[in-house]
Write a protein that holds these residues in place. Structure first.
Motif, PDB file in Angstrom:
ATOM      1  N   VAL A 358       0.944  -1.206  -0.130  1.00  0.00           N
ATOM      2  CA  VAL A 358       0.118   0.082  -0.082  1.00  0.00           C
ATOM      3  C   VAL A 358       0.864   1.438  -0.082  1.00  0.00           C
ATOM      4  O   VAL A 358       0.625   2.282  -0.788  1.00  0.00           O
ATOM      5  N   LEU A 359       1.957   1.256   0.653  1.00  0.00           N
ATOM      6  CA  LEU A 359       2.667   2.360   0.762  1.00  0.00           C
ATOM      7  C   LEU A 359       3.527   2.549  -0.499  1.00  0.00           C
ATOM      8  O   LEU A 359       3.645   3.672  -1.027  1.00  0.00           O
ATOM      9  N   VAL A 360       3.985   1.589  -0.912  1.00  0.00           N
ATOM     10  CA  VAL A 360       4.703   1.836  -2.476  1.00  0.00           C
ATOM     11  C   VAL A 360       3.716   2.135  -3.331  1.00  0.00           C
ATOM     12  O   VAL A 360       3.898   3.021  -4.054  1.00  0.00           O
ATOM     13  N   LYS A 361       2.472   1.694  -3.328  1.00  0.00           N
ATOM     14  CA  LYS A 361       1.493   2.131  -4.398  1.00  0.00           C
ATOM     15  C   LYS A 361       1.100   3.528  -4.237  1.00  0.00           C
ATOM     16  O   LYS A 361       0.992   4.310  -5.282  1.00  0.00           O
ATOM     17  N   LYS A 362       0.876   4.088  -2.876  1.00  0.00           N
ATOM     18  CA  LYS A 362       0.743   5.378  -2.664  1.00  0.00           C
ATOM     19  C   LYS A 362       1.860   6.358  -2.992  1.00  0.00           C
ATOM     20  O   LYS A 362       1.638   7.705  -3.558  1.00  0.00           O
ATOM     21  N   LEU A 363       2.964   5.938  -3.271  1.00  0.00           N
ATOM     22  CA  LEU A 363       4.290   6.793  -3.724  1.00  0.00           C
ATOM     23  C   LEU A 363       4.197   6.986  -5.063  1.00  0.00           C
ATOM     24  O   LEU A 363       4.448   8.215  -5.669  1.00  0.00           O
ATOM     25  N   GLY A 364       3.541   6.165  -5.818  1.00  0.00           N
ATOM     26  CA  GLY A 364       3.154   6.617  -7.254  1.00  0.00           C
ATOM     27  C   GLY A 364       4.393   6.580  -8.223  1.00  0.00           C
ATOM     28  O   GLY A 364       4.402   7.486  -8.948  1.00  0.00           O
ATOM     29  N   ILE A 365       5.494   5.905  -8.142  1.00  0.00           N
ATOM     30  CA  ILE A 365       6.637   5.793  -8.838  1.00  0.00           C
ATOM     31  C   ILE A 365       6.238   5.214 -10.237  1.00  0.00           C
ATOM     32  O   ILE A 365       5.969   3.976 -10.371  1.00  0.00           O
ATOM     33  N   LYS A 366       6.459   5.999 -11.407  1.00  0.00           N
ATOM     34  CA  LYS A 366       5.956   5.485 -12.568  1.00  0.00           C
ATOM     35  C   LYS A 366       7.001   4.685 -13.133  1.00  0.00           C
ATOM     36  O   LYS A 366       6.923   3.739 -13.884  1.00  0.00           O
ATOM     37  N   ASP A 367       8.303   5.079 -13.118  1.00  0.00           N
ATOM     38  CA  ASP A 367       9.522   4.448 -13.637  1.00  0.00           C
ATOM     39  C   ASP A 367      10.422   4.414 -12.517  1.00  0.00           C
ATOM     40  O   ASP A 367      10.517   3.253 -11.773  1.00  0.00           O
ATOM     41  N   LYS A 368      11.207   5.625 -12.170  1.00  0.00           N
ATOM     42  CA  LYS A 368      12.262   5.521 -11.298  1.00  0.00           C
ATOM     43  C   LYS A 368      12.222   6.979 -10.823  1.00  0.00           C
ATOM     44  O   LYS A 368      11.832   7.945 -11.541  1.00  0.00           O
ATOM     45  N   THR A 369      12.632   7.214  -9.621  1.00  0.00           N
ATOM     46  CA  THR A 369      12.630   8.375  -8.955  1.00  0.00           C
ATOM     47  C   THR A 369      13.992   9.054  -9.520  1.00  0.00           C
ATOM     48  O   THR A 369      14.588   8.484  -9.849  1.00  0.00           O
ATOM     49  N   SER A 376      12.989   2.512  -8.041  1.00  0.00           N
ATOM     50  CA  SER A 376      12.188   1.917  -8.468  1.00  0.00           C
ATOM     51  C   SER A 376      10.983   1.722  -7.433  1.00  0.00           C
ATOM     52  O   SER A 376      11.330   1.704  -6.275  1.00  0.00           O
ATOM     53  N   SER A 377       9.924   1.252  -8.004  1.00  0.00           N
ATOM     54  CA  SER A 377       8.824   1.071  -6.942  1.00  0.00           C
ATOM     55  C   SER A 377       9.486  -0.265  -6.226  1.00  0.00           C
ATOM     56  O   SER A 377       9.364  -0.428  -4.826  1.00  0.00           O
ATOM     57  N   ALA A 378       9.867  -1.121  -6.752  1.00  0.00           N
ATOM     58  CA  ALA A 378      10.575  -2.487  -5.962  1.00  0.00           C
ATOM     59  C   ALA A 378      11.551  -2.044  -5.172  1.00  0.00           C
ATOM     60  O   ALA A 378      11.671  -2.576  -3.941  1.00  0.00           O
ATOM     61  N   ASP A 379      12.523  -1.211  -5.319  1.00  0.00           N
ATOM     62  CA  ASP A 379      13.603  -0.505  -4.708  1.00  0.00           C
ATOM     63  C   ASP A 379      12.923   0.181  -3.350  1.00  0.00           C
ATOM     64  O   ASP A 379      13.356  -0.170  -2.322  1.00  0.00           O
ATOM     65  N   ALA A 380      11.906   0.971  -3.602  1.00  0.00           N
ATOM     66  CA  ALA A 380      11.130   1.536  -2.194  1.00  0.00           C
ATOM     67  C   ALA A 380      10.825   0.244  -1.348  1.00  0.00           C
ATOM     68  O   ALA A 380      10.837   0.353   0.021  1.00  0.00           O
ATOM     69  N   GLY A 381      10.192  -0.772  -2.038  1.00  0.00           N
ATOM     70  CA  GLY A 381       9.649  -1.788  -1.210  1.00  0.00           C
ATOM     71  C   GLY A 381      10.724  -2.498  -0.271  1.00  0.00           C
ATOM     72  O   GLY A 381      10.491  -2.903   0.714  1.00  0.00           O
ATOM     73  N   GLU A 382      11.804  -2.670  -1.122  1.00  0.00           N
ATOM     74  CA  GLU A 382      13.178  -3.363  -0.253  1.00  0.00           C
ATOM     75  C   GLU A 382      13.572  -2.302   0.826  1.00  0.00           C
ATOM     76  O   GLU A 382      14.035  -2.980   2.051  1.00  0.00           O
ATOM     77  N   ILE A 383      13.514  -1.199   0.531  1.00  0.00           N
ATOM     78  CA  ILE A 383      13.877  -0.001   1.909  1.00  0.00           C
ATOM     79  C   ILE A 383      12.807  -0.372   2.922  1.00  0.00           C
ATOM     80  O   ILE A 383      13.383  -0.417   3.988  1.00  0.00           O
ATOM     81  N   LEU A 384      11.671  -0.009   2.431  1.00  0.00           N
ATOM     82  CA  LEU A 384      10.746  -0.406   3.608  1.00  0.00           C
ATOM     83  C   LEU A 384      10.750  -1.743   4.311  1.00  0.00           C
ATOM     84  O   LEU A 384      10.777  -1.893   5.537  1.00  0.00           O
ATOM     85  N   LYS A 385      11.288  -2.915   3.717  1.00  0.00           N
ATOM     86  CA  LYS A 385      11.419  -4.129   4.235  1.00  0.00           C
ATOM     87  C   LYS A 385      12.499  -3.943   5.240  1.00  0.00           C
ATOM     88  O   LYS A 385      12.777  -4.571   6.243  1.00  0.00           O
ATOM     89  N   ILE A 386      13.708  -3.483   4.758  1.00  0.00           N
ATOM     90  CA  ILE A 386      14.774  -3.263   5.751  1.00  0.00           C
ATOM     91  C   ILE A 386      14.308  -2.423   7.041  1.00  0.00           C
ATOM     92  O   ILE A 386      14.676  -2.917   7.980  1.00  0.00           O
TER      93      ILE A 386
END
Length: 394
Positions: A358-369, A376-386
Motif C-alpha cells: 500500500v505504501l509503495v502504491k501510494k508513492l506513485g513511482i511510474k518508472d524511477k525517482t 523503482s517501486s521495487a527498490d522502495a519496497g526493499e527499503i521498507l522491508k529493511i
C-alpha cells in the motif's frame, strides 16, 4: 560544484522575548489585517498567543484567529483558512507554532489569491504565481519551514501527503525564541532533531563532485545535533543548547547547505507515505526510513558514506575495505537515533509490514525517482522491508 542561484530573503529575529517584535515586523512588511494561525492550545496556555496579540495591538494591526492545526496538517483546515481570509480581507498570515502550522499557513497563503483548488499545487510541480505574505513565530525546531519556501500538507481523502515549493512562500520574517521550545516533551524534541539531520543528509548524499564547502557546512550541523540533542533531552531548560538546535534547524533547510549540488529527497518521499498512512510524527518516520535507505544505497558511492562515517561519527577509515567504514557510519547513525528515543523499525513506529504494498502504491513511482540513486517501486519496497526489521547493532 554546479551553477546555482540562492535566494533567502527571510528576516530572522532571534532571541529571548523576541515575539514582542511581531507587530513591528508585520507592519514593516505591509500587513494591515492578519490571520493568526496556530495549532493546539499550548500557545494559548503558555501565554504566547496573548503576547503576539498584544504586539499587534500595539501597532494598531487588526487580526482574526484560526487555531486547530494538526501534525501532518490537513486540507480541511486549510480550506477553512482560505475562506476566512477572503471573508475578512486578510492581507498577511502570521503562523504561531511549528512546521505543521507554518506549512498550513503557506497553503492558505497561496490558496487565497488562487481561483482554483489550492491542492492543484501539491505534488504536481505547478508553479506558484501569487501568495499572501507570511511571518512565523517558531515553537518547534524541526521542519525548517520558517526559512524555506517548502510546504507539506495532507489531503484527508486517501491520506495523501504531498509537497510544493516556491520562493513566494518564504516567510518575510521569522521570530526564533529558543525559550519557546523548552517545554517540548523529549520525544518531540528528538523527532525535531531527527528531521533536522535528515534535511542535511538529503543534501549531503549527492552525485556532484568537489563540494567541500557545503560538505563541511553539512557536517558542522550534524555534529552540532549529535552534541546538543542529548544535552536538551537531559536538561530541557538548557537555553544555549536549544538556541544551537533552533538555528541548526533553520540553516539545515533554507538550502544554504544544498547549493551547487544535486540532492536526493527519496527518504522524505518514502516517509511521507508512512506518516500519511499512520499519522506518526514525521521525525519518527524518518528515523526508521533514512538509515534503511542508507543501507540500500551506500554501495552507489561507498566513499561518500565512508566520509560521513569518519567526519560525522568518528569512525576509523578502513582503506582496504571502505564498505566496512561506510556501514559503521550507518550503524552509528541508527545507534544515535535510538539513544535519543527514536523508533528504528516498524514495530516501534506502529507500522505494519503487510502494508508495504500500500505504501509503495501510494508513492506513485511510474518508472524511477530522481536523486542520489534513482529508485523503482521495487527498490522502495526493499527499503521498507529493511526498515520493518531494522535493529541497533554495535
Amino acid at each position: 560544484m554546479e551553477n546555482f542561484n540562492f535566494y533567502s530573503p527571510t528576516e530572522f529575529v532571534f532571541g529571548k522575548g523576541m515575539e514582542a517584535q511581531c507587530g513591528k515586523c508585520v507592519k514593516k512588511y505591509g500587513g494591515t489585517k492578519v490571520l493568526i494561525h496556530y495549532g493546539s492550545g499550548s500557545v494559548v496556555r503558555s501565554g504566547l498567543l496573548d503576547r503576539v496579540k498584544k504586539s499587534l495591538e500595539e501597532e494598531n494591526i487588526a487580526y482574526v484567529e484560526l487555531g486547530g492545526v494538526q501534525p501532518n496538517p490537513r486540507d480541511t483546515k486549510i480550506y477553512e483558512g482560505i475562506e476566512l481570509c477572503r471573508k475578512e480581507k486578510v492581507d498577511f498570515i502570521l503562523s504561531v507554532g511549528g512546521g505543521s502550522c507554518i506549512d498550513s499557513s503557506k497553503a492558505i497563503a497561496l490558496g487565497v489569491p488562487y481561483d482554483g483548488d489550492f491542492w492543484d499545487f501539491y505534488g504536481t510541480g505547478k508553479p506558484v504565481e501569487k501568495a499572501l505574505p507570511i511571518g512565523t513565530v517558531l515553537t518547534i525546531a524541526a521542519a525548517g519551514s520558517e526559512g524555506s519556501g517548502a510546504s507539506v500538507v495532507t489531503k484527508e481523502e486517501g491520506m495523501l501527503k504531498r509537497d510544493t515549493g516556491s520562493d513566494l512562500l518564504r516567510p518575510r520574517f521569522s521570530v526564533l525564541n529558543p525559550e519557546l521550545t523548552c517545554t517540548l516533551p523529549a520525544y518531540q524534541t528528538a523527532c525535531g532533531a531527527t528531521d533536522i539531520m535528515a534535511h542535511v543528509f538529503e543534501r549531503y548524499f549527492t552525485n556532484t563532485k568537489e563540494v567541500e564547502i557545503t560538505d563541511r557546512l553539512c557536517e558542522g550541523i550534524l555534529l552540532t545535533m549529535i552534541k546538543e540533542t542529548p544535552r536538551v533531552i537531559a536538561d530541557p531548560d538548557n537555553y544555549e543548547a536549544r538556541a544551537n538546535i533552533m538555528w541548526a534547524g533553520t540553516v539545515a533547510h533554507n538550502d544554504i547547505v544544498g547549493v551547487g549540488r544535486s540532492q536526493d529527497w527519496n527518504s522524505h518521499a518514502i516517509e511521507h507515505e508512512l506518516s500519511g498512512l499512520y499519522d506518526c510524527a514525521h521525525g519518527a518516520g524518518l528515523a526508521v526510513v533514512m538509515p534503511s535507505w542508507m543501507e540500500f544505497v551506500y554501495k552507489h558511492d561507498v566513499m561518500r558514506f565512508a566520509q560521513m562515517a569518519v567526519r560525522v561519527f568518528g569512525c576509523q577509515m578502513n582503506f582496504a575495505e571502505p564498505e566496512v567504514t561506510a556501514m559503521e557510519g550507518i550503524k552509528a547513525f541508527r545507534r544515535f537515533l535510538h539513544s535519543i528515543g527514536m523508533p528504528i523499525n516498524f514495530e516501534e513506529l506502529g507500522a505494519k509490514e503487510e502494508d508495504i504494498p500500500v505504501l509503495v502504491k501510494k508513492l506513485g513511482i511510474k518508472d524511477k525517482t530522481w536523486g542520489f540513486q534513482p529508485l523503482s517501486s521495487a527498490d522502495a519496497g526493499e527499503i521498507l522491508k529493511i526498515a520493518a526489521h531494522a535493529k541497533v547493532e554495535e
